[in-house]
Design a protein around this motif. Structure first.
Motif, PDB file in Angstrom:
ATOM      1  N   ARG A   6      18.760  -4.320 -42.736  1.00 43.79           N
ATOM      2  CA  ARG A   6      18.475  -5.676 -42.259  1.00 43.79           C
ATOM      3  C   ARG A   6      19.355  -5.956 -41.047  1.00 43.79           C
ATOM      4  O   ARG A   6      20.578  -5.987 -41.139  1.00 43.79           O
ATOM      5  CB  ARG A   6      18.739  -6.700 -43.359  1.00 43.79           C
ATOM      6  N   ALA A  12      20.677  -8.403 -37.972  1.00 41.91           N
ATOM      7  CA  ALA A  12      20.811  -9.824 -37.660  1.00 41.91           C
ATOM      8  C   ALA A  12      22.170 -10.086 -37.028  1.00 41.91           C
ATOM      9  O   ALA A  12      23.086  -9.244 -37.087  1.00 41.91           O
ATOM     10  CB  ALA A  12      20.645 -10.681 -38.914  1.00 41.91           C
ATOM     11  N   HIS A  50      24.490 -12.876 -41.622  1.00 43.95           N
ATOM     12  CA  HIS A  50      23.825 -12.531 -42.884  1.00 43.95           C
ATOM     13  C   HIS A  50      24.303 -13.486 -43.978  1.00 43.95           C
ATOM     14  O   HIS A  50      25.496 -13.741 -44.112  1.00 43.95           O
ATOM     15  CB  HIS A  50      24.152 -11.095 -43.294  1.00 43.95           C
ATOM     16  N   ASP A 106      27.175 -17.951 -44.204  1.00 46.39           N
ATOM     17  CA  ASP A 106      26.567 -17.129 -43.154  1.00 46.39           C
ATOM     18  C   ASP A 106      27.677 -16.300 -42.521  1.00 46.39           C
ATOM     19  O   ASP A 106      28.576 -16.843 -41.873  1.00 46.39           O
ATOM     20  CB  ASP A 106      25.903 -18.014 -42.103  1.00 46.39           C
ATOM     21  N   THR A 148      14.731 -13.863 -48.527  1.00 47.99           N
ATOM     22  CA  THR A 148      13.785 -12.802 -48.881  1.00 47.99           C
ATOM     23  C   THR A 148      14.411 -11.913 -49.951  1.00 47.99           C
ATOM     24  O   THR A 148      15.517 -11.382 -49.749  1.00 47.99           O
ATOM     25  CB  THR A 148      13.417 -11.962 -47.651  1.00 47.99           C
ATOM     26  N   SER A 182      19.147 -13.866 -46.190  1.00 49.67           N
ATOM     27  CA  SER A 182      18.688 -14.786 -45.149  1.00 49.67           C
ATOM     28  C   SER A 182      19.386 -14.415 -43.842  1.00 49.67           C
ATOM     29  O   SER A 182      20.606 -14.484 -43.750  1.00 49.67           O
ATOM     30  CB  SER A 182      19.018 -16.239 -45.508  1.00 49.67           C
ATOM     31  N   ASN A 192      20.391 -14.873 -39.789  1.00 48.85           N
ATOM     32  CA  ASN A 192      20.522 -15.812 -38.673  1.00 48.85           C
ATOM     33  C   ASN A 192      20.328 -17.273 -39.065  1.00 48.85           C
ATOM     34  O   ASN A 192      19.738 -18.067 -38.327  1.00 48.85           O
ATOM     35  CB  ASN A 192      19.529 -15.442 -37.560  1.00 48.85           C
ATOM     36  N   GLY A 193      20.804 -17.654 -40.255  1.00 47.28           N
ATOM     37  CA  GLY A 193      20.784 -19.050 -40.662  1.00 47.28           C
ATOM     38  C   GLY A 193      19.427 -19.605 -41.036  1.00 47.28           C
ATOM     39  O   GLY A 193      19.272 -20.830 -41.125  1.00 47.28           O
ATOM     40  N   THR A 194      18.435 -18.764 -41.275  1.00 45.45           N
ATOM     41  CA  THR A 194      17.122 -19.274 -41.668  1.00 45.45           C
ATOM     42  C   THR A 194      17.189 -19.860 -43.071  1.00 45.45           C
ATOM     43  O   THR A 194      18.023 -19.473 -43.889  1.00 45.45           O
ATOM     44  CB  THR A 194      16.064 -18.163 -41.641  1.00 45.45           C
ATOM     45  N   ALA A 195      16.299 -20.815 -43.343  1.00 46.43           N
ATOM     46  CA  ALA A 195      16.317 -21.493 -44.637  1.00 46.43           C
ATOM     47  C   ALA A 195      15.642 -20.672 -45.727  1.00 46.43           C
ATOM     48  O   ALA A 195      15.774 -20.983 -46.915  1.00 46.43           O
ATOM     49  CB  ALA A 195      15.633 -22.855 -44.518  1.00 46.43           C
ATOM     50  N   THR A 196      14.903 -19.627 -45.354  1.00 47.63           N
ATOM     51  CA  THR A 196      14.143 -18.831 -46.317  1.00 47.63           C
ATOM     52  C   THR A 196      14.908 -17.571 -46.695  1.00 47.63           C
ATOM     53  O   THR A 196      15.378 -16.829 -45.824  1.00 47.63           O
ATOM     54  CB  THR A 196      12.778 -18.441 -45.735  1.00 47.63           C
TER      55      THR A 196
END
Length: 338
Positions: A301, A303, A306, A234, A279, A271, A273-277
């Motif tokens: 994108r 954020a 990243h 990240d 795109t 992904s 901000n540390g989201t698990a999903t």
């Protein structure tokens, strides 16, 4: 044998705690070659020196570090940090605190500092407060072996409460001093190093499905294509202020990889901000006329941090993609002053 127990001599190794393993180790100490025997208990390490019943001597190396997982014990060769690229023999095993190595002098935990200041280790699997903690009731299921072709120590663990079979496959690159993880569709439960008549080393493994197969061989796993996944850290693309309140706009992405034959397609995902999903943002076909392939993609994108993922499922290559480089063009979009 007669030399070890001549005239009824017995060797007592500390207390009455049972032995879990022993292995011979040869190294150069003070410019002399010496052969020693490393003797292990579940929570103790001993060193045995001597050549016959009259001069055997025991030394206690550790009262707390031992080997509760006997099948993790093996010999390996690593470059000596103090002697450049000189190879040095070591013994590696899995202790209750994690993997350790021993060259006949001191026991070292296999924690390696990286250039960016991070530590490469697998300590989370030996932390009782972590959900990945090894099921200590299944220590006998833990398997470890040295892959001489890749200079890797491999470790199979039963990770998680109540787990009785190995469901995590870790490996340590002993040349780069760095840990990694292998995630096959079906985990081997045994690793068996062998050599052919020419001395070439291989490793075979067994699956619970009743199969014996050669590990690290070919571009498939038990006949199926292999999923290759590369993830970055990240990364906060902060502005010149370095403020944690900065947000950045990732405008363009460029990825370059060596061309490969076949039908391999890399999916590039993001992904925030540390989201698990992740795109999907774009794809890159590895088959092309040039020596390497390049893809450039507008992103937009926004954020604080990243993370990027490159994934490819293929049986056409042993490693995909063979990445040459990756770049992000970004702008400081928002800075909150405090």
């Amino acid at each position: 044998g007669e030399q070890a127990s001549d005239r009824g001599k017995e060797i007592y190794v500390g207390d009455d705690q049972g032995l879990t393993g022993a292995i011979e180790l040869t190294n150069r100490y003070l410019n002399q070659l010496a052969q020693i025997c490393v003797v292990l208990k579940a929570s103790q390490t001993w060193l045995l020196q001597g050549s016959n019943a009259d001069d055997f001597t025991l030394y206690r190396i550790s009262e707390t570090v031992g080997c509760p997982a006997p099948l993790s014990l093996c010999l390996a060769e690593i470059p000596s940090q103090s002697e450049g690229q000189t190879l040095r023999n070591v013994v590696i095993w899995c202790s209750a605190k994690g993997p350790v190595l021993f060259d006949g002098t001191i026991i070292l935990p296999m924690r390696f500092p990286m250039q960016d200041g991070a530590i490469s280790s697998v300590e989370c699997y030996f932390d009782p407060n972590d959900s990945r903690y090894v099921n200590t009731a299944s220590w006998t299921a833990v398997q470890g072996w040295y892959d001489a072709q890749k200079s890797e120590y491999n470790l199979l663990l039963p990770s998680g409460s109540g787990q009785t079979t190995c469901n995590v496959w870790l490996f340590c690159d002993l040349r780069r001093r760095k840990w990694g993880r292998k995630v096959p569709s079906t985990y081997p439960q045994v690793g068996i190093p062998v050599q052919d008549i020419r001395g070439t080393p291989y490793t075979y493994g067994t699956l619970d499905t009743g199969h014996l197969l050669r590990l690290e061989s070919g571009n498939t796993w038990a006949g199926s294509s292999i999923a290759h996944v590369l993830q970055t850290a990240d990364v906060p693309l902060s502005g010149s202020s370095g403020s944690v309140f900065d947000e950045t706009l990732a405008r363009f992405l460029r990825v370059a990889a060596i061309s490969d034959s076949g039908t391999g397609v890399v999916t590039i995902s993001h992904s925030p901000n540390g989201t698990a999903t992740f795109t999907a943002q774009t794809t890159m076909t590895l088959n092309g006329s040039g020596r390497f392939q390049v893809v450039t993609k507008p992103l937009n994108r926004r954020a604080f941090s990243h993370q990027w993922q490159l994934s490819c499922t293929t049986s056409d290559a042993a490693r995909a993609p063979r990445l040459l480089g990756m770049g992000i063009e970004w702008l400081l979009e928002r800075a909150i002053e405090r």
